[in-house]
Design an enzyme around this catalytic site. Sequence first.
Site, mmCIF file in Angstrom:
data_model
loop_
_atom_site.group_PDB
_atom_site.id
_atom_site.type_symbol
_atom_site.label_atom_id
_atom_site.label_comp_id
_atom_site.label_asym_id
_atom_site.label_seq_id
_atom_site.Cartn_x
_atom_site.Cartn_y
_atom_site.Cartn_z
ATOM 1 N N SER A 143 76.958 39.237 41.175
ATOM 2 C CA SER A 143 76.225 39.958 40.145
ATOM 3 C C SER A 143 75.310 40.978 40.807
ATOM 4 O O SER A 143 74.957 40.843 41.989
ATOM 5 C CB SER A 143 75.380 38.965 39.330
ATOM 6 O OG SER A 143 74.518 39.630 38.436
ATOM 7 N N TYR A 156 69.129 31.903 38.990
ATOM 8 C CA TYR A 156 70.432 32.560 38.814
ATOM 9 C C TYR A 156 70.706 33.509 39.981
ATOM 10 O O TYR A 156 71.800 33.495 40.562
ATOM 11 C CB TYR A 156 70.456 33.325 37.493
ATOM 12 C CG TYR A 156 71.741 34.070 37.254
ATOM 13 C CD1 TYR A 156 72.921 33.389 36.970
ATOM 14 C CD2 TYR A 156 71.783 35.460 37.310
ATOM 15 C CE1 TYR A 156 74.113 34.064 36.753
ATOM 16 C CE2 TYR A 156 72.966 36.149 37.091
ATOM 17 C CZ TYR A 156 74.127 35.450 36.809
ATOM 18 O OH TYR A 156 75.304 36.133 36.600
#
Length: 248
Positions: A143, A156
């Site tokens: 990501s 995350y």
Amino acid sequence: MENNIKDKVVIITGASSGMGEAAARHLAELGAVVVLGARRADRIEKLAKDIQQTGAKALAVEVDVTDLQQVKNLVDTAARQFGRVDVILNNAGVMPLSPMDRVNVEEWNTMIDVNIKGVLNGIAAVLPYMKEQKSGQIINTSSVAGHKVFYGSAVYSATKYAVRALTEGLRMELKPYNIRTTIVCPGAVKTELLEHISEADIQQANKDYVGEVGISADSFARVVAFAISQPSDVDINEIIFRPTAQEL
């Protein structure tokens, strides 16, 4: 592009929706044999039928990526059915963002289990096949949050930084086996990931932002196809892509 994708056996985790589903549909259109893995068996079975109706080959296998034996079954089934494994796209992931001072420990552990251990399980399951073949490609979804930390993204982001570190280690270690490795780092893409956020204020802020600048999951599918399509002597190691409107 099609000539380097056609007839490749591609395993995709997290294939029941979003980026995984988009990648499955796009790669099948380009001639790949797609093996769809996800917990939601009804979704991937319907997707497999949709793809088969276009004349392409697809197989659905229910899998929880946190369970190594289930992931091995996914890979073994693909190899048994189609004779080889050319690509795995370790795409299953969860994103229950929250500030750390809210101490959502169960959500932290879920992210570690799915986003890190799930990727490791995929790697462990395909390596014996790819080492024997002396070919293959492992594509891991990270990501933009694997490059940056945002408010509420600490855990995350940590999992997505870990995916990048693991994949870079693989890149160096797998050279004797002619195995390619690719990290894909999406920015704001419109998927179901935001539904995992339990904190109402964080969810709303992210929905507002992604709703404003986010792009479709087809963008991810095209990036994955580009990485797979390269000649065997070209190893696309990392791609970061964002919506043109995304400043973060």
